[in-house]
Write an enzyme that holds these catalytic residues in place. Structure first.
Site, mmCIF file in Angstrom:
data_model
loop_
_atom_site.group_PDB
_atom_site.id
_atom_site.type_symbol
_atom_site.label_atom_id
_atom_site.label_comp_id
_atom_site.label_asym_id
_atom_site.label_seq_id
_atom_site.Cartn_x
_atom_site.Cartn_y
_atom_site.Cartn_z
ATOM 1 N N ASP A 57 158.316 5.408 1.524
ATOM 2 C CA ASP A 57 158.655 5.583 0.110
ATOM 3 C C ASP A 57 158.094 6.882 -0.436
ATOM 4 O O ASP A 57 156.988 7.298 -0.085
ATOM 5 C CB ASP A 57 158.107 4.414 -0.718
ATOM 6 C CG ASP A 57 158.816 3.117 -0.394
ATOM 7 O OD1 ASP A 57 159.969 3.179 0.031
ATOM 8 O OD2 ASP A 57 158.204 2.054 -0.546
ATOM 9 N N ARG A 111 146.957 7.154 -0.054
ATOM 10 C CA ARG A 111 147.640 8.097 -0.933
ATOM 11 C C ARG A 111 146.696 9.270 -1.188
ATOM 12 O O ARG A 111 145.886 9.278 -2.118
ATOM 13 C CB ARG A 111 148.068 7.410 -2.238
ATOM 14 C CG ARG A 111 149.087 6.291 -1.972
ATOM 15 C CD ARG A 111 149.566 5.616 -3.230
ATOM 16 N NE ARG A 111 150.506 4.530 -2.914
ATOM 17 C CZ ARG A 111 150.980 3.661 -3.801
ATOM 18 N NH1 ARG A 111 150.612 3.751 -5.066
ATOM 19 N NH2 ARG A 111 151.817 2.704 -3.430
ATOM 20 N N GLN A 126 148.097 -3.773 -1.689
ATOM 21 C CA GLN A 126 148.907 -4.525 -2.639
ATOM 22 C C GLN A 126 149.722 -5.601 -1.926
ATOM 23 O O GLN A 126 149.927 -5.550 -0.716
ATOM 24 C CB GLN A 126 149.828 -3.609 -3.437
ATOM 25 C CG GLN A 126 150.900 -2.900 -2.648
ATOM 26 C CD GLN A 126 151.723 -1.941 -3.516
ATOM 27 O OE1 GLN A 126 151.258 -1.422 -4.518
ATOM 28 N NE2 GLN A 126 152.954 -1.706 -3.116
ATOM 29 N N ASP A 246 157.418 -1.509 -15.162
ATOM 30 C CA ASP A 246 156.002 -1.675 -14.844
ATOM 31 C C ASP A 246 155.397 -2.784 -15.690
ATOM 32 O O ASP A 246 155.696 -2.898 -16.891
ATOM 33 C CB ASP A 246 155.235 -0.372 -15.114
ATOM 34 C CG ASP A 246 155.598 0.743 -14.148
ATOM 35 O OD1 ASP A 246 156.207 0.445 -13.091
ATOM 36 O OD2 ASP A 246 155.270 1.904 -14.439
ATOM 37 N N GLU A 259 148.040 -0.789 -15.302
ATOM 38 C CA GLU A 259 149.245 -1.248 -14.616
ATOM 39 C C GLU A 259 148.852 -2.133 -13.439
ATOM 40 O O GLU A 259 148.036 -1.735 -12.597
ATOM 41 C CB GLU A 259 150.061 -0.053 -14.117
ATOM 42 C CG GLU A 259 151.313 -0.440 -13.343
ATOM 43 C CD GLU A 259 151.952 0.737 -12.630
ATOM 44 O OE1 GLU A 259 152.382 0.553 -11.475
ATOM 45 O OE2 GLU A 259 151.999 1.844 -13.221
ATOM 46 N N SER A 262 154.440 -2.558 -10.223
ATOM 47 C CA SER A 262 155.662 -1.788 -10.415
ATOM 48 C C SER A 262 156.735 -2.483 -9.601
ATOM 49 O O SER A 262 156.506 -2.817 -8.427
ATOM 50 C CB SER A 262 155.482 -0.344 -9.952
ATOM 51 O OG SER A 262 156.672 0.394 -10.111
#
Length: 345
Positions: A57, A111, A126, A246, A259, A262
């Site tokens: 992604d 990331r 996640q 979100d 948040e 998503s």
């Protein structure tokens, strides 16, 4: 560290040992609740995928994946995943999953481009989930139904944790408020997208912002999205663009919105082609994943990710995500956190 929020008088309500036990309780309980709400089967997921297949992604479209060569595959390059939106869709096709059912997995990612602060880390964990849907369910009403199921699982987990640890008190509202990113712009036209999120979350406590990625009336996007997983360009029932969004909550410990998820209805063939053109990335139509979608061999789906460490942080009333996960932090941030009462793992 200028971006570090240091709540005055902060003191963790659970010590390090209690925190480690509580993290496991939260993860086990929430996964069970989410699976029951959405009828999801747990599957095993990859940490990395091959470059050049279009499976990894792009997230916001600018992040650079961590890569390494594979010696036994003639130097083919592997990429550490950012998330598993496309991989999950391929897996649903391979498993022949029927509409109304889906999969969930523990996704671990790196990331490297992340800006580190109280809620952002180099390490991302996640619950990545994906569920098959029928063509007639590609609408905002269905999206809202799924969001409310997820929020119900979050509320149930908060109740369980607070019953287990009396020092923790529930703070999440019973209901979640829905608003489109264009409506939010009209409410607060002189604010940035992040400021608008804080203002709406402070008012309602829990909010799902619909339509993330498409151009708003001011020519900007609320937040960037890659063109090939969420559908952010199809009109919804409110007349605005976007079938994604979100989920955010107001977090009193940091006095800001956070948040937690998503998610969205994924692109079909028409939305994929439209969004590739909008972002000038038509060359992706030649990649393996995109060819599968364009050839009609992938199911229509809805899916997303729910941050594990971030949900644990919020439900345990921690001030830094490093209190609920092990990662790398700058020495200066570790020092400031220690002085402010945040015990990073």
């Amino acid at each position: 560290m200028s971006k570090l929020i240091k709540p005055a008088g902060y003191k963790a309500l659970l010590d390090l040992n209690q925190t480690e036990l509580a993290i496991k309780k939260i993860k086990d309980f929430f996964l069970s609740s989410l699976g029951a709400e959405l009828r999801l089967r747990r599957v095993t997921a990859p940490l990395f995928v091959l470059r050049g297949l279009g499976i990894n992604d792009d997230l916001n479209g600018v992040e650079h994946p961590v890569t390494f060569p594979i010696r036994d595959m003639d130097g083919a390059v592997a990429e550490v995943v950012h998330s598993l939106a496309k991989w999950k869709r391929l897996t649903l096709a391979e498993n022949g999953m029927q509409p109304g059912f889906g999969i969930v997995t523990d996704m671990n990612a790196i990331r490297a481009d992340e800006e580190l602060d109280n809620i952002h880390s180099l390490y991302v964990d996640q619950w990545d989930w994906e569920r098959v849907l029928l063509a007639e369910n590609r609408n905002e009403s269905y999206l809202r139904r799924i969001v409310m199921k997820i929020y119900s699982a979050i509320l149930r987990t908060e109740f369980y944790v607070c019953e287990t640890y009396a020092q923790l008190k529930p703070f999440l509202p019973e209901d979640i408020h829905f608003v489109h990113s264009e409506e939010l712009l009209q409410m607060f036209p002189d604010k940035t997208a992040k400021e608008r999120e804080h203002l709406i979350c402070r008012k309602y406590g829990a909010v799902f912002i619909v339509g993330i990625g498409g151009r708003l009336s001011n020519g900007e996007v609320h937040d960037n999205r890659a063109p090939d997983y969420d559908d952010w360009s199809t009109p919804n029932e409110s007349g605005f663009m976007g079938l994604n969004g979100d989920l955010l909550v107001w977090y009193p410990v940091l006095d800001r919105s956070v948040e937690l998820s998503s998610m969205g209805i994924r692109v079909d063939k028409e939305a994929l082609l439209r969004q590739l053109v909008l972002q000038g990335k038509e060359e992706r139509t030649e990649l393996y994943f995109h060819q599968r979608l364009l050839n009609g061999t992938l199911p229509l789906t809805i899916g997303g990710g729910i941050g594990q460490s971030r949900l644990c942080m919020v439900l345990l009333h921690k001030a830094h995500i490093g209190e609920t996960q092990a990662s790398i932090w700058p020495d200066a941030m570790r020092r400031e956190c220690r002085e402010a009462g945040m015990q990073l793992i």
